[in-house]
Structures are given as C-alpha cells and as structure tokens.
Design a protein around this motif. Structure first.
Motif, PDB file in Angstrom:
ATOM      1  N   GLN A  25     -13.923 -36.285 -26.502  1.00 49.69           N
ATOM      2  CA  GLN A  25     -13.863 -34.838 -26.724  1.00 49.69           C
ATOM      3  C   GLN A  25     -13.991 -34.087 -25.405  1.00 49.69           C
ATOM      4  OE1 GLN A  25     -17.311 -33.070 -28.553  1.00 49.69           O
ATOM      5  NE2 GLN A  25     -16.106 -31.504 -29.577  1.00 49.69           N
ATOM      6  N   LEU A  28     -10.712 -34.338 -23.441  1.00 51.53           N
ATOM      7  CA  LEU A  28      -9.661 -33.455 -23.941  1.00 51.53           C
ATOM      8  C   LEU A  28      -9.961 -31.994 -23.623  1.00 51.53           C
ATOM      9  CD1 LEU A  28      -8.960 -35.136 -27.408  1.00 51.53           C
ATOM     10  CD2 LEU A  28      -7.467 -35.107 -25.414  1.00 51.53           C
ATOM     11  N   ASP A  33      -7.569 -28.940 -23.906  1.00 52.10           N
ATOM     12  CA  ASP A  33      -7.159 -29.212 -25.287  1.00 52.10           C
ATOM     13  C   ASP A  33      -8.393 -29.211 -26.179  1.00 52.10           C
ATOM     14  OD1 ASP A  33      -6.069 -30.000 -27.663  1.00 52.10           O
ATOM     15  OD2 ASP A  33      -5.205 -31.874 -26.932  1.00 52.10           O
ATOM     16  N   ARG A  35      -8.002 -28.073 -29.435  1.00 57.73           N
ATOM     17  CA  ARG A  35      -7.472 -28.081 -30.800  1.00 57.73           C
ATOM     18  C   ARG A  35      -7.583 -29.462 -31.436  1.00 57.73           C
ATOM     19  NH1 ARG A  35      -2.634 -29.287 -33.056  1.00 57.73           N
ATOM     20  NH2 ARG A  35      -1.753 -29.734 -30.996  1.00 57.73           N
ATOM     21  N   ARG A  36      -7.222 -30.489 -30.688  1.00 59.65           N
ATOM     22  CA  ARG A  36      -7.241 -31.840 -31.266  1.00 59.65           C
ATOM     23  C   ARG A  36      -8.661 -32.303 -31.624  1.00 59.65           C
ATOM     24  NH1 ARG A  36      -2.701 -32.405 -27.963  1.00 59.65           N
ATOM     25  NH2 ARG A  36      -0.875 -33.222 -29.063  1.00 59.65           N
ATOM     26  N   LEU A  39      -9.445 -30.771 -34.857  1.00 57.12           N
ATOM     27  CA  LEU A  39      -8.681 -31.385 -35.946  1.00 57.12           C
ATOM     28  C   LEU A  39      -9.266 -32.741 -36.330  1.00 57.12           C
ATOM     29  CD1 LEU A  39      -6.224 -31.447 -37.812  1.00 57.12           C
ATOM     30  CD2 LEU A  39      -4.903 -32.431 -35.922  1.00 57.12           C
ATOM     31  N   TYR A  40      -9.590 -33.550 -35.333  1.00 59.31           N
ATOM     32  CA  TYR A  40     -10.158 -34.868 -35.622  1.00 59.31           C
ATOM     33  C   TYR A  40     -11.496 -34.743 -36.344  1.00 59.31           C
ATOM     34  CZ  TYR A  40      -6.701 -36.419 -32.174  1.00 59.31           C
ATOM     35  OH  TYR A  40      -5.534 -36.660 -31.489  1.00 59.31           O
ATOM     36  N   CYS A  77     -12.980 -40.791 -36.603  1.00 55.05           N
ATOM     37  CA  CYS A  77     -12.777 -39.675 -35.685  1.00 55.05           C
ATOM     38  C   CYS A  77     -12.604 -40.183 -34.257  1.00 55.05           C
ATOM     39  CB  CYS A  77     -13.964 -38.731 -35.790  1.00 55.05           C
ATOM     40  SG  CYS A  77     -13.792 -37.200 -34.864  1.00 55.05           S
ATOM     41  N   ALA A  81      -9.156 -40.005 -31.701  1.00 59.11           N
ATOM     42  CA  ALA A  81      -9.166 -39.466 -30.339  1.00 59.11           C
ATOM     43  C   ALA A  81      -8.731 -40.516 -29.326  1.00 59.11           C
ATOM     44  CB  ALA A  81     -10.561 -38.946 -29.998  1.00 59.11           C
ATOM     45  N   HIS A  84      -4.937 -41.094 -29.380  1.00 60.02           N
ATOM     46  CA  HIS A  84      -4.205 -40.042 -28.667  1.00 60.02           C
ATOM     47  C   HIS A  84      -4.309 -40.220 -27.161  1.00 60.02           C
ATOM     48  CE1 HIS A  84      -2.724 -36.130 -27.453  1.00 60.02           C
ATOM     49  NE2 HIS A  84      -3.854 -35.919 -26.809  1.00 60.02           N
ATOM     50  N   VAL A  88      -1.103 -40.367 -24.510  1.00 62.31           N
ATOM     51  CA  VAL A  88      -0.766 -39.119 -23.836  1.00 62.31           C
ATOM     52  C   VAL A  88      -0.300 -39.396 -22.412  1.00 62.31           C
ATOM     53  CG1 VAL A  88      -3.065 -38.711 -22.867  1.00 62.31           C
ATOM     54  CG2 VAL A  88      -1.598 -36.767 -23.440  1.00 62.31           C
TER      55      VAL A  88
END
Length: 217
Positions: A25, A28, A33, A35-36, A39-40, A77, A81, A84, A88
């Motif tokens: 977290q 990101l 970022d 938002r992700r 969302l997670y 969760c 993450a 991703h 990325v």
C-alpha cells in the motif's frame, strides 16, 4: 482455552499478510496511486463479511471462524496488491526473482520505521491502559466508552487519511529535493485537516444524542 485467546492466536497469523499489505500500500501511494489500495481493501472487507457468515452461521466455527475470516480476507487483499505490483511497468515493479536483503536499505528502513512503529504503539498502549481502567467501573460505563470510541473513530479515520496522504507526498518531495514544495504541502494539509476537524466536531456534537441512540436497545 478462552475464545479471546483463540481469536488472538489466529489473528496474529494474519500479521504477516497485514505487514506485506501495508508495504505494498505504501509503495502504491508513494507513486500516487491511492485508488487501487482502496479497491483492494474494499474487496477484502466484502470477503471478510461473507466468510464471517459462512464460518459462523453455516459452519458454526464461532470465534475461530471470525479470526480465520479476517486472516483469509487480508491474505487475499495482499495477493491482489502483489499481483498488480508484479505486472505494473515502472521503477516500483516487484520482481520476485530479484528479492534480496540489502544491508544499507535495511538499516535505513529500520532507522525510519522503528520510531514510527513505536509512535503507533504508543496510542495502542495508552488506549489499552485506559480501557483496563474503564472496565473497572461496570458495564454501563464500558458501553458508553465503546460507543464514544465508535463515533470518535469517524474523526480518527479521516484525520489519519490526511496523514497517510501527506506522508507519501512529503516522501516524494524529499526524494526529489523539493523542500519548498514539501513545506507548502504540509501547510496546506494542516489547514485542510484543521478545517475538517472543526466541521466534524460540530457535526458530531449536533448529532450526539441520535447517534448514541443507535447503540441503545
């Protein structure tokens, strides 16, 4: 074995995916970022609720089911993450085959992380001491204290969100050597946080009676 002990032992197993999720977290958010992670975490909360119903209402696992539901949802969760970050494109991409322990980076992380961790622990320890003292005054006062904590949590979560946001931004500015921009952002964040504090304080005081009635039968 007491149900609380069972729950804590299971919940502590989830400290590993929780640690990893906080790491992912922060990565990101550090690249802008936010938002992700939200969302997670939202997906994790939904899964947690569904697993609570499955483990408790269907499988009759009781407190152990609640604990395992929390662990499994947080693990999911974390995996979302991590998936991703392994796909990325960018300097923050995680390459599992290249994971190594760098001595210098480890020392830098501990130098910053240990005081920050101790700071976070202070709140929990002080709250634990206060809660232990409140418990001695009977169930009615404990219920009032719990209700107050739930309502106060609205402000705590909001103010903490500003803190997380400014930490990520300040880290970026510090790394880029833009000290003036960092100071300006900190001043703006403080003004926004103070404004939100006033608004939430007025709101909570104005709805205190009906809000507390939600906790009454």
């Amino acid at each position: 074995m007491l149900p609380s002990t069972q729950y804590l032992r299971i919940y502590f197993i989830g400290s590993v995916p929780l640690l990893l999720y906080n790491l992912f977290q922060g990565t990101l958010q550090g690249v802008g970022d936010s938002r992700r992670p939200l969302l997670y975490l939202a997906v994790s909360c939904v899964i947690n609720i569904l697993l609570d119903v499955l483990f408790v209402a269907v499988l009759n696992l009781g407190v152990q089911g609640v604990g395992w539901a929390s662990v499994l949802s947080m693990t999911l969760c974390t995996l979302l993450a991590l998936t991703h970050l392994t796909q990325v494109n960018g300097p923050h991409r995680v390459r599992l085959s290249c994971l190594r322990i760098d001595g210098q980076k480890l020392r830098d992380t501990l130098r910053i992380g240990l005081p920050a961790g101790l700071q976070g622990t202070m709140y929990s320890i002080s709250n634990l001491i206060i809660t232990a003292a409140v418990n001695g005054f009977g169930t009615m006062l404990v219920a009032a204290w719990t209700a107050t904590g739930r309502l106060g949590g609205l402000y705590w979560v909001t103010s903490n969100a500003f803190g997380v946001a400014i930490c990520a931004f300040v880290g970026q500015c510090w790394g880029a050597g833009k000290i003036d921009r960092m100071k300006h952002a900190l001043a703006v964040c403080l003004k926004i946080a103070m404004s939100v504090t006033v608004v939430l304080s007025v709101l909570l005081l104005s709805i205190a009676r009906p809000a507390y009635s939600l906790f009454l039968q």
